[in-house]
Design a protein around this motif. Structure first.
Motif, PDB file in Angstrom:
ATOM      1  N   GLY A   9     125.592 131.851  57.880  1.00 45.27           N
ATOM      2  CA  GLY A   9     126.417 130.737  57.571  1.00 45.27           C
ATOM      3  C   GLY A   9     127.515 130.274  58.543  1.00 45.27           C
ATOM      4  N   GLY A  10     127.540 130.485  59.698  1.00 46.98           N
ATOM      5  CA  GLY A  10     128.342 130.470  60.737  1.00 46.98           C
ATOM      6  C   GLY A  10     128.361 129.303  61.364  1.00 46.98           C
ATOM      7  N   GLN A  11     127.733 128.314  61.005  1.00 48.16           N
ATOM      8  CA  GLN A  11     127.405 126.779  61.757  1.00 48.16           C
ATOM      9  C   GLN A  11     128.905 126.143  61.708  1.00 48.16           C
ATOM     10  OE1 GLN A  11     123.570 125.022  61.653  1.00 48.16           O
ATOM     11  NE2 GLN A  11     124.645 123.009  61.214  1.00 48.16           N
ATOM     12  N   ARG A  12     129.168 125.854  62.683  1.00 48.89           N
ATOM     13  CA  ARG A  12     130.342 124.883  62.760  1.00 48.89           C
ATOM     14  C   ARG A  12     130.253 123.742  63.408  1.00 48.89           C
ATOM     15  NH1 ARG A  12     131.417 128.330  59.786  1.00 48.89           N
ATOM     16  NH2 ARG A  12     132.827 130.195  59.881  1.00 48.89           N
ATOM     17  N   SER A  13     130.805 122.444  63.257  1.00 52.56           N
ATOM     18  CA  SER A  13     130.641 121.453  63.994  1.00 52.56           C
ATOM     19  C   SER A  13     132.004 120.709  64.116  1.00 52.56           C
ATOM     20  CB  SER A  13     129.611 120.480  63.271  1.00 52.56           C
ATOM     21  OG  SER A  13     130.117 119.907  61.945  1.00 52.56           O
ATOM     22  N   LEU A  14     132.124 119.873  65.186  1.00 52.78           N
ATOM     23  CA  LEU A  14     133.084 119.104  65.592  1.00 52.78           C
ATOM     24  C   LEU A  14     132.514 117.533  65.931  1.00 52.78           C
ATOM     25  CD1 LEU A  14     135.036 121.398  67.945  1.00 52.78           C
ATOM     26  CD2 LEU A  14     135.770 120.884  65.764  1.00 52.78           C
ATOM     27  N   LYS A  28     130.611 106.211  68.393  1.00 50.10           N
ATOM     28  CA  LYS A  28     130.134 107.579  68.650  1.00 50.10           C
ATOM     29  C   LYS A  28     131.259 108.721  68.445  1.00 50.10           C
ATOM     30  CE  LYS A  28     126.395 106.529  71.677  1.00 50.10           C
ATOM     31  NZ  LYS A  28     126.318 106.019  72.939  1.00 50.10           N
ATOM     32  N   TRP A  29     132.581 108.024  68.697  1.00 52.85           N
ATOM     33  CA  TRP A  29     133.784 108.959  68.548  1.00 52.85           C
ATOM     34  C   TRP A  29     133.677 109.698  67.182  1.00 52.85           C
ATOM     35  CZ3 TRP A  29     136.256 110.579  72.324  1.00 52.85           C
ATOM     36  CH2 TRP A  29     136.485 109.773  73.636  1.00 52.85           C
ATOM     37  N   ASN A  30     133.281 109.104  66.066  1.00 53.12           N
ATOM     38  CA  ASN A  30     133.433 109.569  64.831  1.00 53.12           C
ATOM     39  C   ASN A  30     131.869 110.217  64.427  1.00 53.12           C
ATOM     40  OD1 ASN A  30     136.089 109.066  64.528  1.00 53.12           O
ATOM     41  ND2 ASN A  30     135.547 106.816  63.922  1.00 53.12           N
ATOM     42  N   ASP A  31     131.033 109.666  64.782  1.00 58.44           N
ATOM     43  CA  ASP A  31     129.457 109.971  64.416  1.00 58.44           C
ATOM     44  C   ASP A  31     128.994 110.957  65.138  1.00 58.44           C
ATOM     45  OD1 ASP A  31     129.890 108.103  62.610  1.00 58.44           O
ATOM     46  OD2 ASP A  31     128.343 106.540  63.393  1.00 58.44           O
ATOM     47  N   LYS A  32     129.250 111.275  66.332  1.00 57.38           N
ATOM     48  CA  LYS A  32     128.722 112.190  67.476  1.00 57.38           C
ATOM     49  C   LYS A  32     129.179 113.365  66.910  1.00 57.38           C
ATOM     50  CE  LYS A  32     127.497 112.958  72.088  1.00 57.38           C
ATOM     51  NZ  LYS A  32     125.977 113.027  72.200  1.00 57.38           N
ATOM     52  N   SER A  33     128.262 114.405  66.832  1.00 62.87           N
ATOM     53  CA  SER A  33     128.987 115.776  66.469  1.00 62.87           C
ATOM     54  C   SER A  33     128.393 117.011  67.535  1.00 62.87           C
ATOM     55  CB  SER A  33     128.554 116.193  64.867  1.00 62.87           C
ATOM     56  OG  SER A  33     127.085 116.368  64.909  1.00 62.87           O
ATOM     57  N   TYR A  34     129.225 117.983  67.606  1.00 61.88           N
ATOM     58  CA  TYR A  34     128.976 119.023  68.544  1.00 61.88           C
ATOM     59  C   TYR A  34     128.709 120.273  67.624  1.00 61.88           C
ATOM     60  CZ  TYR A  34     129.697 116.079  72.489  1.00 61.88           C
ATOM     61  OH  TYR A  34     129.742 115.036  73.096  1.00 61.88           O
ATOM     62  N   ILE A  35     127.636 120.821  67.520  1.00 60.18           N
ATOM     63  CA  ILE A  35     127.492 122.068  66.499  1.00 60.18           C
ATOM     64  C   ILE A  35     127.362 123.285  67.468  1.00 60.18           C
ATOM     65  CG2 ILE A  35     125.894 122.956  65.061  1.00 60.18           C
ATOM     66  CD1 ILE A  35     124.847 119.943  64.609  1.00 60.18           C
ATOM     67  N   ARG A  36     127.800 124.275  67.066  1.00 61.27           N
ATOM     68  CA  ARG A  36     127.868 125.658  67.623  1.00 61.27           C
ATOM     69  C   ARG A  36     127.500 126.683  66.141  1.00 61.27           C
ATOM     70  NH1 ARG A  36     132.626 128.622  66.986  1.00 61.27           N
ATOM     71  NH2 ARG A  36     134.239 127.294  66.303  1.00 61.27           N
ATOM     72  N   HIS A  37     127.288 127.784  66.664  1.00 60.62           N
ATOM     73  CA  HIS A  37     127.322 128.750  65.749  1.00 60.62           C
ATOM     74  C   HIS A  37     127.746 130.043  66.099  1.00 60.62           C
ATOM     75  CE1 HIS A  37     125.103 131.482  62.747  1.00 60.62           C
ATOM     76  NE2 HIS A  37     124.621 130.384  62.238  1.00 60.62           N
ATOM     77  N   THR A  38     128.464 130.737  65.177  1.00 60.76           N
ATOM     78  CA  THR A  38     129.478 131.929  65.505  1.00 60.76           C
ATOM     79  C   THR A  38     128.607 133.015  65.556  1.00 60.76           C
ATOM     80  OG1 THR A  38     129.588 132.392  63.012  1.00 60.76           O
ATOM     81  CG2 THR A  38     131.346 131.283  64.018  1.00 60.76           C
ATOM     82  N   GLY A  39     127.298 133.105  65.268  1.00 63.72           N
ATOM     83  CA  GLY A  39     126.479 134.525  65.184  1.00 63.72           C
ATOM     84  C   GLY A  39     126.266 135.082  63.856  1.00 63.72           C
TER      85      GLY A  39
END
Length: 151
Positions: A87-92, A73-84
């Motif tokens: 095309g502003g979708q960002r993930s970590l 999960k350290w590498n596979d789990k992703s946290y997605i957010r959107h700038t608004g």
């Protein structure tokens, strides 16, 4: 039969017994820790639990940097957010988020287990997550809780 003895007693802001508790996150699995902390914040472990009232405890999570994630999960789990913006979708990944701020990983997992309304926002304000063992709430004399024994 005296029906007055069967009245349901609902807790309110004046009658709740809020306490301060400390939870050590060292060697704890993230999801299991978060569900127990959410239960403490919500007050579901108390006999006077009322669903629409903040009757939970104030929780301090220490050693947030020593949390465990099972599997890959350290590498596979992703946290997605959107700038608004378009095309502003960002993930970590969990590893990148942990590298930026170790407390954010615990905060996001606990917040996801709280109600998605004004009560959930109020409950989330009762959570403090810190790196290390030092926290600013020593004056409240928080009680330490062992999560391995907590149901």
């Amino acid at each position: 039969m005296d029906t007055l003895s069967y009245k349901t007693i609902s807790a309110n802001k004046a009658t709740v017994d809020k306490q301060w508790v400390v939870v050590d996150a060292e060697n704890q699995t993230l999801g299991r820790l978060a569900s127990k902390v959410a239960k403490l914040l919500r007050g579901k472990h108390k006999p006077n639990f009322t669903p629409h009232v903040d009757c939970g405890d104030n929780v301090i999570v220490i050693n947030a940097e020593k949390i465990n994630l099972s599997g890959n999960k350290w590498n596979d789990k992703s946290y997605i957010r959107h700038t608004g913006y378009p095309g502003g979708q960002r993930s970590l990944t969990a590893n990148e988020l942990f590298g930026k701020n170790p407390t954010r990983l615990v905060e996001k997992s606990v917040k996801g287990m709280l109600p998605k309304n004004k009560l959930g926002s109020a409950l989330f304000r009762n959570l403090t997550v810190v790196v290390g063992t030092e926290h600013k709430h020593e004056a409240q004399k928080p009680k330490a809780i062992n999560l391995n024994e907590f149901k």
